[in-house]
Design a protein around this motif. Structure first.
Motif, PDB file in Angstrom:
ATOM      1  N   ARG A  56       0.918  -1.144  -0.057  1.00 14.93           N
ATOM      2  CA  ARG A  56      -0.040  -0.003  -0.108  1.00 14.93           C
ATOM      3  C   ARG A  56       0.942   1.181   0.031  1.00 14.93           C
ATOM      4  NH1 ARG A  56      -1.261   2.402   5.070  1.00 14.93           N
ATOM      5  NH2 ARG A  56      -0.474   1.329   6.891  1.00 14.93           N
ATOM      6  N   PRO A  57       0.373   2.187  -0.504  1.00 10.06           N
ATOM      7  CA  PRO A  57       1.186   3.585  -0.465  1.00 10.06           C
ATOM      8  C   PRO A  57       1.844   3.808   0.817  1.00 10.06           C
ATOM      9  CG  PRO A  57      -1.070   3.909  -1.559  1.00 10.06           C
ATOM     10  CD  PRO A  57      -1.099   2.539  -0.798  1.00 10.06           C
ATOM     11  N   ALA A  58       2.845   4.530   0.952  1.00  8.97           N
ATOM     12  CA  ALA A  58       3.658   5.003   2.102  1.00  8.97           C
ATOM     13  C   ALA A  58       2.812   6.296   2.436  1.00  8.97           C
ATOM     14  CB  ALA A  58       4.919   5.223   1.837  1.00  8.97           C
ATOM     15  N   ARG A  59       2.419   6.213   3.565  1.00  4.43           N
ATOM     16  CA  ARG A  59       1.613   7.484   4.183  1.00  4.43           C
ATOM     17  C   ARG A  59       2.498   8.642   4.462  1.00  4.43           C
ATOM     18  NH1 ARG A  59      -3.896   8.239   5.563  1.00  4.43           N
ATOM     19  NH2 ARG A  59      -4.206   9.839   7.216  1.00  4.43           N
ATOM     20  N   PHE A  60       2.635   9.840   4.056  1.00  6.88           N
ATOM     21  CA  PHE A  60       3.318  10.793   4.476  1.00  6.88           C
ATOM     22  C   PHE A  60       2.645  12.194   4.697  1.00  6.88           C
ATOM     23  CE2 PHE A  60       5.669  14.721   2.485  1.00  6.88           C
ATOM     24  CZ  PHE A  60       6.512  14.811   3.658  1.00  6.88           C
ATOM     25  N   GLU A  61       2.692  12.389   6.157  1.00  9.33           N
ATOM     26  CA  GLU A  61       1.705  13.434   6.645  1.00  9.33           C
ATOM     27  C   GLU A  61       2.839  14.590   7.158  1.00  9.33           C
ATOM     28  OE1 GLU A  61      -1.255  12.731   9.317  1.00  9.33           O
ATOM     29  OE2 GLU A  61      -1.332  10.463   9.008  1.00  9.33           O
ATOM     30  N   VAL A  62       2.355  15.795   6.512  1.00 12.93           N
ATOM     31  CA  VAL A  62       3.444  16.848   6.339  1.00 12.93           C
ATOM     32  C   VAL A  62       2.489  18.353   7.106  1.00 12.93           C
ATOM     33  CG1 VAL A  62       3.129  17.660   4.097  1.00 12.93           C
ATOM     34  CG2 VAL A  62       4.868  18.619   5.488  1.00 12.93           C
ATOM     35  N   GLY A  63       3.034  18.838   7.909  1.00 11.42           N
ATOM     36  CA  GLY A  63       2.515  19.916   8.550  1.00 11.42           C
ATOM     37  C   GLY A  63       2.989  21.404   7.842  1.00 11.42           C
ATOM     38  N   ILE A  64       2.179  22.234   7.588  1.00 13.89           N
ATOM     39  CA  ILE A  64       2.732  23.242   6.800  1.00 13.89           C
ATOM     40  C   ILE A  64       2.003  24.672   7.560  1.00 13.89           C
ATOM     41  CG2 ILE A  64       2.433  24.745   4.775  1.00 13.89           C
ATOM     42  CD1 ILE A  64       1.684  22.251   3.220  1.00 13.89           C
ATOM     43  N   VAL A  65       3.067  25.430   7.999  1.00 14.03           N
ATOM     44  CA  VAL A  65       2.952  26.453   8.777  1.00 14.03           C
ATOM     45  C   VAL A  65       2.009  27.552   8.028  1.00 14.03           C
ATOM     46  CG1 VAL A  65       3.942  28.509  10.005  1.00 14.03           C
ATOM     47  CG2 VAL A  65       5.032  26.239  10.297  1.00 14.03           C
ATOM     48  N   GLU A  66       0.914  27.925   8.801  1.00 14.46           N
ATOM     49  CA  GLU A  66      -0.014  28.930   7.925  1.00 14.46           C
ATOM     50  C   GLU A  66       0.391  30.059   7.254  1.00 14.46           C
ATOM     51  OE1 GLU A  66      -3.012  29.282  10.687  1.00 14.46           O
ATOM     52  OE2 GLU A  66      -2.093  30.463  12.091  1.00 14.46           O
ATOM     53  N   VAL A  67       1.667  30.584   7.626  1.00 18.63           N
ATOM     54  CA  VAL A  67       1.870  31.808   7.093  1.00 18.63           C
ATOM     55  C   VAL A  67       2.868  31.563   5.927  1.00 18.63           C
ATOM     56  CG1 VAL A  67       1.861  32.991   9.376  1.00 18.63           C
ATOM     57  CG2 VAL A  67       3.953  32.097   8.542  1.00 18.63           C
ATOM     58  N   LEU A  68       3.245  30.262   5.685  1.00 13.80           N
ATOM     59  CA  LEU A  68       3.944  29.915   4.429  1.00 13.80           C
ATOM     60  C   LEU A  68       3.313  30.260   3.085  1.00 13.80           C
ATOM     61  CD1 LEU A  68       6.959  28.910   4.294  1.00 13.80           C
ATOM     62  CD2 LEU A  68       6.005  26.778   4.015  1.00 13.80           C
ATOM     63  N   PRO A  69       3.598  30.706   2.262  1.00 13.30           N
ATOM     64  CA  PRO A  69       2.742  30.985   0.890  1.00 13.30           C
ATOM     65  C   PRO A  69       2.509  29.655   0.422  1.00 13.30           C
ATOM     66  CG  PRO A  69       4.627  32.551   0.925  1.00 13.30           C
ATOM     67  CD  PRO A  69       4.773  31.801   2.237  1.00 13.30           C
ATOM     68  N   LYS A  70       1.151  29.408   0.013  1.00 13.39           N
ATOM     69  CA  LYS A  70       0.826  28.216  -0.677  1.00 13.39           C
ATOM     70  C   LYS A  70       1.785  27.965  -1.975  1.00 13.39           C
ATOM     71  CE  LYS A  70      -2.839  28.121   1.973  1.00 13.39           C
ATOM     72  NZ  LYS A  70      -2.571  29.435   2.853  1.00 13.39           N
ATOM     73  N   LEU A  71       2.024  28.902  -2.451  1.00  7.53           N
ATOM     74  CA  LEU A  71       2.867  28.513  -3.848  1.00  7.53           C
ATOM     75  C   LEU A  71       4.392  28.013  -3.435  1.00  7.53           C
ATOM     76  CD1 LEU A  71       1.873  31.517  -6.168  1.00  7.53           C
ATOM     77  CD2 LEU A  71       1.420  28.879  -6.637  1.00  7.53           C
ATOM     78  N   VAL A  72       4.848  28.418  -2.236  1.00  5.90           N
ATOM     79  CA  VAL A  72       5.944  28.177  -1.846  1.00  5.90           C
ATOM     80  C   VAL A  72       6.002  26.588  -1.267  1.00  5.90           C
ATOM     81  CG1 VAL A  72       7.768  28.255  -0.028  1.00  5.90           C
ATOM     82  CG2 VAL A  72       6.904  30.491  -1.189  1.00  5.90           C
ATOM     83  N   ALA A  73       5.058  26.278  -0.541  1.00  7.87           N
ATOM     84  CA  ALA A  73       4.481  25.045   0.087  1.00  7.87           C
ATOM     85  C   ALA A  73       4.346  23.865  -1.186  1.00  7.87           C
ATOM     86  CB  ALA A  73       3.301  25.143   0.964  1.00  7.87           C
ATOM     87  N   HIS A  74       3.685  24.243  -2.179  1.00 11.41           N
ATOM     88  CA  HIS A  74       3.632  23.652  -3.448  1.00 11.41           C
ATOM     89  C   HIS A  74       5.044  23.371  -4.009  1.00 11.41           C
ATOM     90  CE1 HIS A  74       3.163  23.235  -7.986  1.00 11.41           C
ATOM     91  NE2 HIS A  74       2.288  22.385  -7.638  1.00 11.41           N
ATOM     92  N   ARG A  75       5.880  24.379  -4.089  1.00  8.49           N
ATOM     93  CA  ARG A  75       7.171  23.949  -4.666  1.00  8.49           C
ATOM     94  C   ARG A  75       8.102  23.190  -3.799  1.00  8.49           C
ATOM     95  NH1 ARG A  75      10.966  27.713  -7.743  1.00  8.49           N
ATOM     96  NH2 ARG A  75       8.989  28.725  -8.262  1.00  8.49           N
ATOM     97  N   LEU A  76       7.966  23.218  -2.255  1.00 11.62           N
ATOM     98  CA  LEU A  76       8.666  22.445  -1.686  1.00 11.62           C
ATOM     99  C   LEU A  76       8.082  20.900  -1.755  1.00 11.62           C
ATOM    100  CD1 LEU A  76       9.063  24.768   1.510  1.00 11.62           C
ATOM    101  CD2 LEU A  76      10.541  24.483  -0.198  1.00 11.62           C
ATOM    102  N   LEU A  77       6.951  20.890  -1.890  1.00 13.61           N
ATOM    103  CA  LEU A  77       6.388  19.570  -1.776  1.00 13.61           C
ATOM    104  C   LEU A  77       6.370  18.943  -3.287  1.00 13.61           C
ATOM    105  CD1 LEU A  77       3.023  19.903   0.196  1.00 13.61           C
ATOM    106  CD2 LEU A  77       4.695  18.094   0.568  1.00 13.61           C
ATOM    107  N   GLU A  78       6.753  19.344  -4.280  1.00 16.74           N
ATOM    108  CA  GLU A  78       6.743  18.590  -5.497  1.00 16.74           C
ATOM    109  C   GLU A  78       7.457  17.552  -5.315  1.00 16.74           C
ATOM    110  OE1 GLU A  78       5.951  21.265  -9.371  1.00 16.74           O
ATOM    111  OE2 GLU A  78       7.567  22.150  -8.098  1.00 16.74           O
ATOM    112  N   PRO A  79       8.624  17.386  -5.050  1.00 18.29           N
ATOM    113  CA  PRO A  79       9.478  16.337  -5.195  1.00 18.29           C
ATOM    114  C   PRO A  79       8.899  15.072  -4.489  1.00 18.29           C
ATOM    115  CG  PRO A  79      10.961  18.077  -4.451  1.00 18.29           C
ATOM    116  CD  PRO A  79       9.599  18.633  -4.191  1.00 18.29           C
ATOM    117  N   ALA A  80       7.960  14.992  -3.439  1.00 11.95           N
ATOM    118  CA  ALA A  80       7.233  13.853  -3.030  1.00 11.95           C
ATOM    119  C   ALA A  80       6.320  13.458  -3.869  1.00 11.95           C
ATOM    120  CB  ALA A  80       6.537  14.383  -1.600  1.00 11.95           C
ATOM    121  N   PHE A  81       5.427  14.247  -4.626  1.00 11.49           N
ATOM    122  CA  PHE A  81       4.540  13.940  -5.630  1.00 11.49           C
ATOM    123  C   PHE A  81       5.274  13.298  -6.786  1.00 11.49           C
ATOM    124  CE2 PHE A  81       1.989  16.573  -3.250  1.00 11.49           C
ATOM    125  CZ  PHE A  81       0.608  15.961  -3.228  1.00 11.49           C
ATOM    126  N   GLN A  82       6.566  13.424  -7.029  1.00 11.16           N
ATOM    127  CA  GLN A  82       7.266  12.941  -8.127  1.00 11.16           C
ATOM    128  C   GLN A  82       7.919  11.577  -7.835  1.00 11.16           C
ATOM    129  OE1 GLN A  82       9.624  16.205  -9.675  1.00 11.16           O
ATOM    130  NE2 GLN A  82       8.023  17.238 -10.120  1.00 11.16           N
TER     131      GLN A  82
END
Length: 296
Positions: free
Chosen positions: A92-118
């Motif tokens: 089954r897929p490995a579960r990866f739970e990540v917390g994102i501090v609410e002040v972090l811009p969404k586009l930055v969070a998206h950029r940081l998370l991209e490698p996990a989706f690839q």
């Protein structure tokens, strides 16, 4: 309580998710009193209340929120098991739970998370947003595998955690075409008395901006302050004022919000950290994020 009645837990989870017994009863094709009775039995087994009444609505208690989080994970794993059986696969897929501090811009969070989706292997990614201290507490009890923040964990923090610097970026200022043409000339002095939208007080970038204003002798006219940077950007798009965002996502900001760059500064530098409770990272998604973003 010697054992957990998963039927009762499932009814509770569905009621909490749907927001009312009536909607859950409709989905389950059961009578309203049947579900009410089973919720009462579950509360009795826990010796704690799961819901409070707010008019006609049911609202989770603090204990109810805790139970709901566990129920979410339990039934998520159950769905994964069903999928694995249907596919006749034991993995089954490995579960990866990540917390994102609410002040972090969404586009930055998206950029940081991209490698996990690839990643080539299947990963089930769960993103949670919250305040720095709240997420750090979740990380400490292993409810999160990683958290992203614009500030490192303090050496005096009660939680033992490790900071992994992912990268840094200067700051760009954005506005509508009309504002940009006015305030681009003689930047940053043009920010004097200019209408400005700022991140919320007590954030790292806000402190750095105020220090920069003081150093440069700038006194902009603050017309709005926002905890949600995405909301700040929307008001900037609407022409309410000039707003800032990391230079690393400059192209995305201009494209998404149809704005132009007013100016840039490297004197205000945002840093992005991955925070973990382990010094040596083992989770494949965390490894991918730290290795891929090291050149930001």
């Amino acid at each position: 309580m010697d054992w957990l009645n998963y039927h009762h837990l499932y009814y509770f989870w569905l009621v909490a998710r749907e927001g009312s017994i009536a909607r859950a009863a409709k989905l389950l094709h059961l009578a309203h009193p049947t579900i009410s009775k089973q919720l009462q039995q579950l509360e009795a087994s826990f010796s704690e209340k799961l819901f409070d009444r707010a008019g006609r609505n049911l609202v989770l208690t603090e204990f109810g929120h805790t139970v709901f989080r566990y129920a979410e994970e339990i039934f998520s794993v159950g769905r994964e098991l069903q999928d694995a059986v249907r596919k006749k696969s034991g993995s089954r897929p490995a579960r990866f739970e990540v917390g994102i501090v609410e002040v972090l811009p969404k586009l930055v969070a998206h950029r940081l998370l991209e490698p996990a989706f690839q990643l080539e292997e299947d990963v089930h990614i769960v993103c949670r947003q919250g305040k720095h201290d709240e997420l750090l507490a979740e990380l400490a009890v292993h409810r999160l595998d990683l958290m992203f923040s614009d500030a490192p964990v303090s050496p005096t923090a009660s939680v033992k955690a490790f900071n992994h610097l992912l990268g840094e970026s200067g700051l760009s200022f954005f506005a509508t075409s009309q504002f940009a043409s006015i305030y681009r000339q003689n930047f940053p002095n043009s920010l004097n008395a200019a209408p400005l939208l700022l991140p919320a007080d007590k954030t790292a970038v806000r402190r750095d901006l105020e220090q920069w204003f003081y150093t440069e002798g700038l006194r902009p006219r603050i017309v709005g302050e926002f905890e949600d940077t995405a909301l700040m950007n929307v008001f900037g798009q609407d022409g309410v004022g000039i707003f800032s965002a990391p230079t690393m996502i400059e192209k995305e900001i201009c494209h998404q919000y149809k704005v132009r760059v007013v100016g840039r500064t490297d004197a205000v530098c945002e840093r992005y950290y991955a925070i973990s409770v382990e010094r040596r990272i083992k989770h494949p998604a965390v490894l991918a994020i730290c290795e891929d973003n090291s050149s930001l």
